[in-house]
Design a protein around this motif. Structure first.
Motif, PDB file in Angstrom:
ATOM      1  N   LEU A 181       0.792  -1.231   0.000  1.00  0.00           N
ATOM      2  CA  LEU A 181       0.000   0.000   0.000  1.00  0.00           C
ATOM      3  C   LEU A 181       0.824   1.282   0.000  1.00  0.00           C
ATOM      4  CD1 LEU A 181      -2.890  -1.085   2.382  1.00  0.00           C
ATOM      5  CD2 LEU A 181      -2.891  -0.972  -0.111  1.00  0.00           C
ATOM      6  N   PRO A 182       1.929   1.398   0.754  1.00  0.00           N
ATOM      7  CA  PRO A 182       2.606   2.712   0.800  1.00  0.00           C
ATOM      8  C   PRO A 182       3.346   3.097  -0.470  1.00  0.00           C
ATOM      9  CG  PRO A 182       3.196   1.328   2.695  1.00  0.00           C
ATOM     10  CD  PRO A 182       2.525   0.461   1.710  1.00  0.00           C
ATOM     11  N   ALA A 183       3.924   2.131  -1.199  1.00  0.00           N
ATOM     12  CA  ALA A 183       4.879   2.511  -2.242  1.00  0.00           C
ATOM     13  C   ALA A 183       4.649   1.875  -3.599  1.00  0.00           C
ATOM     14  CB  ALA A 183       6.302   2.177  -1.777  1.00  0.00           C
ATOM     15  N   ALA A 184       3.761   0.901  -3.724  1.00  0.00           N
ATOM     16  CA  ALA A 184       3.541   0.259  -5.015  1.00  0.00           C
ATOM     17  C   ALA A 184       2.915   1.249  -5.993  1.00  0.00           C
ATOM     18  CB  ALA A 184       2.651  -0.969  -4.848  1.00  0.00           C
ATOM     19  N   PRO A 185       3.096   1.064  -7.301  1.00  0.00           N
ATOM     20  CA  PRO A 185       2.402   1.925  -8.262  1.00  0.00           C
ATOM     21  C   PRO A 185       0.906   1.953  -7.993  1.00  0.00           C
ATOM     22  CG  PRO A 185       4.018   0.577  -9.387  1.00  0.00           C
ATOM     23  CD  PRO A 185       3.976   0.086  -7.973  1.00  0.00           C
ATOM     24  N   GLY A 186       0.270   3.056  -8.344  1.00  0.00           N
ATOM     25  CA  GLY A 186      -1.138   3.250  -8.013  1.00  0.00           C
ATOM     26  C   GLY A 186      -2.051   2.098  -8.350  1.00  0.00           C
ATOM     27  N   PRO A 187      -2.014   1.556  -9.579  1.00  0.00           N
ATOM     28  CA  PRO A 187      -2.924   0.448  -9.896  1.00  0.00           C
ATOM     29  C   PRO A 187      -2.696  -0.783  -9.019  1.00  0.00           C
ATOM     30  CG  PRO A 187      -2.039   1.424 -11.896  1.00  0.00           C
ATOM     31  CD  PRO A 187      -1.285   2.031 -10.772  1.00  0.00           C
ATOM     32  N   ILE A 188      -1.443  -1.057  -8.651  1.00  0.00           N
ATOM     33  CA  ILE A 188      -1.163  -2.228  -7.811  1.00  0.00           C
ATOM     34  C   ILE A 188      -1.622  -1.972  -6.380  1.00  0.00           C
ATOM     35  CG2 ILE A 188       0.650  -3.780  -7.013  1.00  0.00           C
ATOM     36  CD1 ILE A 188       0.020  -3.865 -10.038  1.00  0.00           C
ATOM     37  N   ALA A 189      -1.394  -0.760  -5.873  1.00  0.00           N
ATOM     38  CA  ALA A 189      -1.869  -0.432  -4.531  1.00  0.00           C
ATOM     39  C   ALA A 189      -3.394  -0.499  -4.463  1.00  0.00           C
ATOM     40  CB  ALA A 189      -1.383   0.958  -4.137  1.00  0.00           C
ATOM     41  N   GLU A 190      -4.061  -0.033  -5.506  1.00  0.00           N
ATOM     42  CA  GLU A 190      -5.526  -0.109  -5.531  1.00  0.00           C
ATOM     43  C   GLU A 190      -5.995  -1.553  -5.548  1.00  0.00           C
ATOM     44  OE1 GLU A 190      -9.240   1.719  -8.152  1.00  0.00           O
ATOM     45  OE2 GLU A 190      -7.161   2.068  -8.746  1.00  0.00           O
ATOM     46  N   LEU A 191      -5.303  -2.389  -6.306  1.00  0.00           N
ATOM     47  CA  LEU A 191      -5.618  -3.825  -6.346  1.00  0.00           C
ATOM     48  C   LEU A 191      -5.494  -4.434  -4.949  1.00  0.00           C
ATOM     49  CD1 LEU A 191      -4.102  -6.298  -8.929  1.00  0.00           C
ATOM     50  CD2 LEU A 191      -3.668  -6.659  -6.522  1.00  0.00           C
TER      51      LEU A 191
ATOM     52  N   GLU B 195      -1.579  10.337  -3.906  1.00  0.00           N
ATOM     53  CA  GLU B 195      -2.715  10.239  -4.816  1.00  0.00           C
ATOM     54  C   GLU B 195      -4.005  10.489  -4.055  1.00  0.00           C
ATOM     55  OE1 GLU B 195      -0.363   7.945  -4.427  1.00  0.00           O
ATOM     56  OE2 GLU B 195       0.109   6.901  -6.306  1.00  0.00           O
ATOM     57  N   ARG B 196      -4.796  11.396  -4.554  1.00  0.00           N
ATOM     58  CA  ARG B 196      -6.052  11.745  -3.866  1.00  0.00           C
ATOM     59  C   ARG B 196      -6.987  10.540  -3.796  1.00  0.00           C
ATOM     60  NH1 ARG B 196     -10.478  16.269  -5.942  1.00  0.00           N
ATOM     61  NH2 ARG B 196     -12.212  15.509  -4.665  1.00  0.00           N
ATOM     62  N   GLY B 197      -7.104   9.791  -4.895  1.00  0.00           N
ATOM     63  CA  GLY B 197      -8.031   8.666  -4.914  1.00  0.00           C
ATOM     64  C   GLY B 197      -7.706   7.618  -3.865  1.00  0.00           C
ATOM     65  N   LEU B 198      -6.436   7.261  -3.747  1.00  0.00           N
ATOM     66  CA  LEU B 198      -6.047   6.252  -2.768  1.00  0.00           C
ATOM     67  C   LEU B 198      -6.229   6.769  -1.345  1.00  0.00           C
ATOM     68  CD1 LEU B 198      -2.865   4.766  -4.461  1.00  0.00           C
ATOM     69  CD2 LEU B 198      -5.041   3.607  -4.062  1.00  0.00           C
ATOM     70  N   ALA B 199      -5.890   8.038  -1.105  1.00  0.00           N
ATOM     71  CA  ALA B 199      -6.062   8.595   0.235  1.00  0.00           C
ATOM     72  C   ALA B 199      -7.541   8.631   0.617  1.00  0.00           C
ATOM     73  CB  ALA B 199      -5.460   9.985   0.302  1.00  0.00           C
TER      74      ALA B 199
ATOM     75  N   LEU C 180      -9.598   6.742   3.701  1.00  0.00           N
ATOM     76  CA  LEU C 180     -10.507   7.363   4.664  1.00  0.00           C
ATOM     77  C   LEU C 180     -11.853   6.643   4.687  1.00  0.00           C
ATOM     78  CD1 LEU C 180      -9.741  11.142   4.015  1.00  0.00           C
ATOM     79  CD2 LEU C 180      -9.075   9.781   6.000  1.00  0.00           C
ATOM     80  N   MET C 181     -12.324   6.229   3.513  1.00  0.00           N
ATOM     81  CA  MET C 181     -13.568   5.463   3.467  1.00  0.00           C
ATOM     82  C   MET C 181     -13.421   4.152   4.234  1.00  0.00           C
ATOM     83  SD  MET C 181     -14.673   6.003  -0.528  1.00  0.00           S
ATOM     84  CE  MET C 181     -15.933   4.757  -0.393  1.00  0.00           C
ATOM     85  N   TRP C 182     -12.296   3.489   4.046  1.00  0.00           N
ATOM     86  CA  TRP C 182     -12.050   2.224   4.754  1.00  0.00           C
ATOM     87  C   TRP C 182     -11.985   2.459   6.257  1.00  0.00           C
ATOM     88  CZ3 TRP C 182      -7.015  -1.140   4.241  1.00  0.00           C
ATOM     89  CH2 TRP C 182      -7.264  -2.409   4.754  1.00  0.00           C
ATOM     90  N   LEU C 183     -11.363   3.568   6.649  1.00  0.00           N
ATOM     91  CA  LEU C 183     -11.278   3.877   8.071  1.00  0.00           C
ATOM     92  C   LEU C 183     -12.685   4.059   8.661  1.00  0.00           C
ATOM     93  CD1 LEU C 183      -8.726   6.236   9.705  1.00  0.00           C
ATOM     94  CD2 LEU C 183     -11.121   6.427  10.330  1.00  0.00           C
TER      95      LEU C 183
END
Length: 890
Positions: free
Chosen positions: A261-271, A299-303, A307-310
């Motif tokens: 989650l902290p450092a993977a490219p965006g699509p992989i972190a989202e996965l 990235e705004r989307g991941l952040a 927050l939604m998950w929290l």
């Protein structure tokens, strides 16, 4: 005939299949003989080809040479060297027929020998399309050995086969090679374009046994953890999703997904996030770590997903939420306002679920928030609110340039030596050099008969030469002046038997060059004709007295008097050019002297001076939709449309242009069009400048024509507007800088040219003319803003590029003037009610807020008020409200 001679003849005929068939039945001695003679035959092959060139190679003989080597060379190392000889082995993958042929030949060798060859060939592969990939893979399948650990071999394997095809091959490599695709560098890039239905994705996922499925999942996650660019990991992400892992398969690897989650490219972190959120029993420490990793990302989307998950986690888990407070505070420092705003709302909702320690954690992080959000949160949790940052107090305005003092025109040339030196001085620009040479041809004491002879001979020698530029008319004179003494450089040539040409007939069509430039070409032609006829005027009227092209009225009248005294009328084009150049302000004594002239040209000149010269024409700029090929020849139309327009009263297109197609509809491109409205003067060349704007011109043939119109800056700009093209290297654009030295009022055309140049070429190109015109209070600021806005509306030019340019001009001393431009541009570009804001508008609003502080401005902009009153809390609306609040402050 020996075995070698037979093989040699087959190689010469490029008969690879016959080489393979013949060598199959040879004994060891014959094979050794052939192998020994093969290298020595290579230098002979070029002599067999009548079309051979030194840069050719032996690729056409390659299949036969490689077949012979594979059948006869005994050592594996020697054979590999032979197969990869650069003179006969291609760089790309071998043809299927050659792959089959070589594998059949090599099948006769011992198994251990083939295995050793397979290992050596594997290590020779450098790319997926290297020669020998198919042969190597065939040998690996046949021998059953463990493939060497060589990344290009794995990449070549995935590039040349599919899992389904490999599974059906005897000695399939699938089980041995598949785990390696997750380790070999280059596989991801090779398969980056694989779609979900690709055999390497859908095929693998559909046919995977439980054991292979475990291998694929383990391999994908391991590849993610190794890292890489989005391109490198795209294929593995798609493969992972095609496997549709179940929660039971995700749970044992939850720790690995959290690490992504902290450092993977965006699509992989989202996965990874999507699969972790499916787990109901994620360990609290892993949940906290996962949330911290997400809220740490930019990235705004991941952040926001974090927050939604929290929020979901808090709802699902009863009891205190203190363990989530540290993760939540990370979002307070996020670069995106929306993320920080949402984090504050969540913190306020969590307040009842937090202990004193959790509340303290939130309160200590309040200082990371902007003042408005920080105040809201501090009311519930305490803490120190950050002070508002003042980011505009470092502004130090530059100094506007001083006035340009026009320099006098260089002194007349006094000898042929000086003419030769002028030709050698490339620093002297072409228009000025032409003026000096033309003047010297009528004032210097040179052998005009000899000059005329050389001119005729030169132009008859090159009858088809295009003469669209000043250089093509003047450069032939270069060789007529001896570099040391002023004598002609060659003996007098006899006059041609053909009648002397009229140089007027050598002029290009009027639509092939800008109309102002065409005047200068006419002056060259008429002077050459006069020199050949033996009746040149004693002096040229139009030679400037200042470098900017202006002509002193007194000098003009004196030259007319010289022509009258000599009884030789001035040349027509030269006379009309002089009328355009003579300064606007004419002293009374000069007018009185002009009134004494008796020649027709003298009387016309006196009347012209008394009436104040050519009145400033009215120039407007309109936008019209123009088909790219409407006014252009084929070769220029392919570069893109260039628009110009004739005078609205003339009722016609530029000379030589085809008629406009009826009802072109919306298929064309919006282009700015200068429209010149002026009364006709009766002088054909001057009227041509007023009616024919240049359109069908190769921009690389355009030269600076500002000295032609030194009194009419706006008219020069109208011609430039028709010529400037959307190319960073367009030579026409350099002429814009010359307009600052000309005289006359500036208006819509000059503003349109400056706006066009700024948004196409960048503010560095227009910095000098804009700042110089502002320093002289000669630039119509509101009109400039209108033209900026029109370009952005009609062409989609970048608003950010506009705001960058305005900031550049403001920082260089024009900050007050740039507020006028910015305010007008805002009024024109801000969206109307229910209209969507243009892309990039936020840059202009943000700059306006900064500029308003630099200039301490107060203003009411109704369009800004309407935008600020809209519902919502987007960044655009926040910046609009900030700007309005400052402008209407008490």
């Amino acid at each position: 005939m020996t075995a070698w001679e037979t093989v040699r003849d087959l190689i010469n005929r490029k008969a690879a299949d016959e080489v393979a068939a013949f060598t199959a039945g040879l004994g060891d001695a014959e094979r050794r003989e052939i192998a020994k003679n093969l290298p020595g035959h290579l230098p002979v092959l070029p002599s067999l080809d009548p079309d051979w060139q030194p840069w050719h190679n032996l690729i056409r003989y390659g299949p036969a040479l490689r077949a012979a080597g594979a059948a006869t060379i005994g050592g594996t190392a020697a054979l590999v060297t032979w197969l990869y000889r650069r003179d006969h082995t291609p760089g790309g993958t071998e043809h299927e027929s050659e792959r089959v042929r070589l594998l059949e030949i090599l099948a006769a060798r011992p198994a251990e020998w083939q295995a050793d060859l397979a290992r050596r060939l594997s290590l020779k592969i450098r790319r997926a399309d290297s020669w020998g990939v198919g042969v190597t893979l065939g040998l690996l399948r046949r021998t059953g050995i463990e493939p060497p650990a060589h990344d290009p071999l794995i990449v070549g394997w995935v590039a040349t086969t599919t899992p389904a095809e490999e599974a059906t091959e005897p000695g399939s490599l699938l089980d041995r090679m598949l785990p390696r695709i997750f380790e070999a560098e280059g596989v991801g890039r090779q398969l980056q374009w694989a779609k979900p239905d690709d055999p390497w994705i859908a095929g693998l996922a559909a046919e995977a046994t439980p054991a292979r499925r475990e291998t694929l999942l383990r391999g994908c996650v391991g590849r993610f953890l190794r890292g890489g660019s989005p391109i490198d990991l795209r294929y593995f992400g798609r493969l992972h999703e095609a496997l549709r892992p179940t929660p039971e398969e995700i749970a044992p690897r939850a720790r690995d997904y959290v690490r992504l989650l902290p450092a993977a490219p965006g699509p992989i972190a989202e996965l990874a996030l999507n699969h972790l959120r499916r787990l109901d029993d994620l360990d609290p420490s892993e949940l906290t770590e996962a949330l911290e990793g997400l809220l740490f990302r930019v990235e705004r989307g991941l952040a926001e997903s974090g927050l939604m998950w929290l929020e979901e986690s808090v709802r699902r888990r009863p009891g205190p939420a203190d363990e989530l407070a540290p993760a939540l505070t990370l979002a307070f420092g996020h670069k995106t306002f929306e993320v920080r705003q949402r984090a504050v709302r969540i913190a306020l909702k969590l307040a009842p679920r937090l202990s004193r320690a959790g509340a303290t954690t939130i309160g200590e992080a309040v200082s990371a928030l902007p003042p408005r959000l920080g105040s809201t949160l501090a009311a519930a949790f305490g803490g120190e609110v950050a002070e508002a940052e003042e980011v505009f107090d470092d502004f130090v305005p530059g100094t506007l340039p001083g006035p340009i003092r026009p320099r006098p025109f260089p002194a007349p040339l006094k000898s042929a030596r000086e003419i030769a030196d002028l030709f050698a001085n490339h620093a002297d620009d072409n228009p000025r050099r032409v003026e000096r040479i033309l003047a010297a041809l009528v004032t210097l004491d040179i052998d005009r008969d000899r000059l005329a002879t050389d001119l005729i001979t030169e132009y008859l020698r090159r009858p088809g030469t295009l003469r669209n530029t000043l250089g093509t008319w003047i450069d032939p004179l270069r060789g007529m002046f001896h570099p040391s003494g002023g004598e002609p450089s060659a003996a007098v040539r006899p006059l041609p038997t053909a009648p002397p040409p009229s140089f007027a007939d050598l002029l290009p069509a009027p639509d092939k060059v800008p109309t102002p430039q065409w005047i200068t070409l006419n002056r060259c032609a008429e002077l050459f004709d006069a020199l050949i006829a033996g009746n040149p005027p004693p002096v040229l009227l139009a030679t400037p007295t200042r470098e900017d092209g202006l002509l002193d009225p007194g000098v003009f009248v004196d030259r007319l008097a010289v022509c009258e005294a000599a009884g030789t009328p001035p040349l027509p084009a030269d006379f009309q050019q002089a009328l355009l150049r003579v300064a606007r302000t004419v002293p009374a004594e000069v007018q009185e002297k002009a009134a004494t002239l008796t020649s027709p040209e003298g009387r016309q000149a006196a009347r012209w001076l008394a009436e104040g010269g050519l009145p400033d024409p009215k120039v407007t700029v309109e936008w019209s939709r123009v088909h790219p090929r409407l006014f252009l020849p084929q070769w220029l139309a392919e570069r893109g449309p260039v628009e110009g327009r004739a005078d609205r009263d003339s009722g016609g297109s530029p000379p030589g242009a085809p008629d406009q197609a009826p009802n072109p509809g919306n298929s064309g491109t919006l282009r700015p069009t200068a429209v010149v409205d002026a009364p006709m003067t009766g002088y054909p060349l001057i009227d041509g400048i007023l009616t024919n704007l240049s359109t069908r011109v190769n921009p690389w043939l355009v030269e600076d024509f500002s000295p032609v119109l030194p009194n009419h800056r706006e008219l020069s700009a109208a011609h430039l507007l028709a010529l400037v093209r959307a190319s960073r290297y367009d030579p026409v654009a350099s002429s814009t800088k010359r307009l600052i030295t000309t005289d006359g009022p500036a208006g819509a055309a000059l503003s349109a040219v400056l706006a066009q140049d700024t948004l196409l070429f960048g503010h560095d190109h227009t910095s000098a003319p804009v700042l110089q015109l502002i320093a002289g209070d000669e630039l119509p600021l509101d009109e400039l803003a209108v033209q900026f806005a029109q370009r952005i509306k009609n062409t989609g030019d970048s608003i950010k590029k506009l705001s960058d340019a305005l900031e550049h001009f403001a920082r260089n001393g024009a900050h007050h003037q740039m507020w006028t431009v910015t305010e007008t541009a805002l009024r024109l570009l801000l969206p109307a009610e229910k209209e969507k804001a243009r892309t990039g508008l936020i840059y202009l609003i943000t700059f306006a807020a900064m500029l308003a502080r630099w200039t301490d401005t107060r203003a009411e902009i109704p369009e800004l008020t309407a935008l600020a009153a809209r519902k919502g809390d987007t960044k655009l609306l926040r910046e609009a409200r900030t700007l309005r609040a400052y402008l209407i402050r008490p």
